[in-house]
Design an enzyme around this catalytic site. Structure first.
Site, mmCIF file in Angstrom:
data_model
loop_
_atom_site.group_PDB
_atom_site.id
_atom_site.type_symbol
_atom_site.label_atom_id
_atom_site.label_comp_id
_atom_site.label_asym_id
_atom_site.label_seq_id
_atom_site.Cartn_x
_atom_site.Cartn_y
_atom_site.Cartn_z
ATOM 1 N N HIS A 99 1.642 4.802 -2.580
ATOM 2 C CA HIS A 99 1.900 6.181 -2.346
ATOM 3 C C HIS A 99 3.139 6.775 -2.896
ATOM 4 C CE1 HIS A 99 -1.748 6.785 -0.125
ATOM 5 N NE2 HIS A 99 -1.409 5.984 1.141
ATOM 6 N N HIS A 116 0.879 -1.081 -0.099
ATOM 7 C CA HIS A 116 -0.109 -0.004 0.010
ATOM 8 C C HIS A 116 0.976 1.473 -0.129
ATOM 9 C CE1 HIS A 116 -3.604 2.475 1.257
ATOM 10 N NE2 HIS A 116 -2.589 3.185 1.706
ATOM 11 N N GLU A 117 1.857 1.259 1.026
ATOM 12 C CA GLU A 117 2.719 2.605 0.910
ATOM 13 C C GLU A 117 3.413 2.754 -0.231
ATOM 14 O OE1 GLU A 117 2.031 4.507 3.362
ATOM 15 O OE2 GLU A 117 0.761 3.312 4.412
#
Lengths: 192, 132
Positions: free
Chosen positions: A127, A123-124
C-alpha cells in the site's frame, strides 16, 4: 492488482526511501520489517534504509491501539490488523493489540489469534508503494489473512502491479512464488 | 504484543478476555436475505461501509436487509471470487469474518479489485501485450 485513485507513486527523485519506527522495538522485530522491505526492493529499483529519525523518515511505522488519531481506529484482537497510506504519505500503522508472531512457525502457535508480523508488513508496504487490494487470492495484496498463516512471498500479480508503477529491478530474474500456509482459511474461491 | 518465540507457550482462549473476534458475531446472519430484518445487521452495514462497499453512509444504519446491502454483498462476492448470490451464505460469511487489512477495497467508489475492472482497463492491457 489495483492502484489507489489517481495512481499515486513515489516520484523518480524519491526512490531511495528511509523508514523509521515510532516505538522502541527489538532488533528482531526490526529485522522482520527489513525482510519485508527487501521483498519489494528485489523486484523494483526502490531501496529502503532504516533510520533512527522517525520524524524525518519517508516511511513511518508504528503500533497503535484503538483510536490513534487518523480516523481509522483499531478494533482489538483480530478484525482489522493494520493499515497504510498511499504514496507519498508514508504512514504504516499496525494494531498493537494483536498477538504478533515475530519468529518461529506461526502455524504451530498455541495462540489461535497469532498473526504473522512479516506477512502483514509485506502487504502494508505494498500500500505504501501504491498498490491497492487484489482479488487474486495468491497475491500478497489480497485483503484477508487468516490467523496462524504465513504468506510473505510476492505473487505474480503483485510483481506485475509494482513493476507497472516503478519498473523492474535490473537484477530481478523474473521468478516469483507464493507460499501460503494456514489453518483458519476456508475460502474455496476460484482464482482470477 | 510480540512473540519472538512461540514454542512452549501454553494454549490460550481465542482472545484474552474470552470473547470472539470482532466480526465473528456476523455468522449469526447465515441465510439472511433481502427483505429480512435482523438485530445487529446495521453493524454488518458499517463493515461494508468501512471497506468501501456502501457509499454515502447515513448517520445510523438500519437492521433491514435492504437493496443497498444486497448490492454491497454482490460486489464483495465478486471481489473475493465467491458465488454472487446477494445473500449471506456460509461461504461469504466465512470470508467476511477473517482478519484483514484495514484499507478499503473500494476507494471513493473508483477502484475495486474484480468489480472495478472496466472495459477500458482490459483494452489498455491488450494494447500493452500487442506492443510487446
Amino acid at each position: 492488482f489495483t492502484f489507489f485513485p489517481g495512481t499515486p507513486r513515489w516520484p523518480d527523485h524519491r526512490q531511495d526511501l528511509t523508514y523509521g519506527f515510532a516505538d522502541q522495538l527489538t532488533d528482531e522485530v526490526k529485522a522482520v520489517f527489513a525482510r519485508a522491505f527487501e521483498r519489494w526492493s528485489a523486484v523494483t529499483p526502490l531501496t529502503f534504509t532504516p533510520t533512527d529519525s522517525y520524524f524525518l523518515a519517508d516511511i513511518k511505522i508504528g503500533f497503535f491501539t484503538g483510536d490513534h488519531g487518523d480516523g481509522e481506529p483499531f478494533d482489538g484482537v483480530l478484525g482489522t490488523l493494520a493499515h497504510a497510506f498511499s504514496p507519498t504519505n508514508g504512514r504504516l500503522h499496525l494494531d498493537g493489540a494483536e498477538d504478533w508472531v515475530v519468529a518461529g512457525d506461526v502455524r504451530t502457535s498455541p495462540l489461535p489469534s497469532a498473526v504473522d508480523l512479516e506477512s502483514v508488513a509485506v502487504h502494508e508496504i505494498g500500500h505504501l508503494l501504491g498498490l491497492g487490494h487484489s482479488s487474486d487470492e495468491n497475491a500478497i495484496m489480497y485483503p484477508t489473512i487468516s490467523s496462524r498463516t504465513r504468506k510473505v512471498e510476492l505473487g505474480s500479480d503483485d510483481v506485475e502491479g509494482i513493476q507497472y508503477l516503478y519498473g523492474s529491478n535490473p537484477n530481478y530474474n523474473g521468478s516469483t512464488s507464493t507460499t501460503s500456509t494456514h489453518e483458519r482459511e476456508t475460502s474455496g474461491g476460484v482464482r482470477d | 504484543r510480540f512473540f519472538p518465540n512461540i514454542t512452549g507457550l501454553p494454549p490460550l482462549p481465542f482472545s484474552k478476555n474470552g470473547t470472539l473476534a470482532p466480526w465473528d458475531a456476523f455468522t449469526k446472519f447465515a441465510g439472511c436475505r433481502s427483505g429480512e430484518k435482523r438485530d445487529g445487521l446495521a453493524k454488518l452495514k458499517q463493515y461494508f461501509n468501512e471497506f468501501g462497499y456502501i457509499q454515502n453512509a447515513p448517520s445510523n444504519f438500519s437492521d433491514d436487509f435492504d437493496d443497498e446491502l444486497e448490492k454491497a454483498l454482490r460486489v464483495y462476492q465478486q471481489n473475493f471470487n465467491l458465488n454472487v448470490t446477494g445473500e449471506l451464505d456460509d461461504q461469504t460469511l466465512q470470508k467476511i469474518v477473517l482478519p484483514r487489512c484495514g484499507n478499503a477495497d473500494i476507494v471513493n467508489g473508483t477502484t475495486s479489485m474484480n468489480s472495478g475492472k472496466s472495459a477500458s482497463f482490459h483494452t489498455t492491457k491488450h494494447f500493452h501485450t500487442t506492443e510487446h
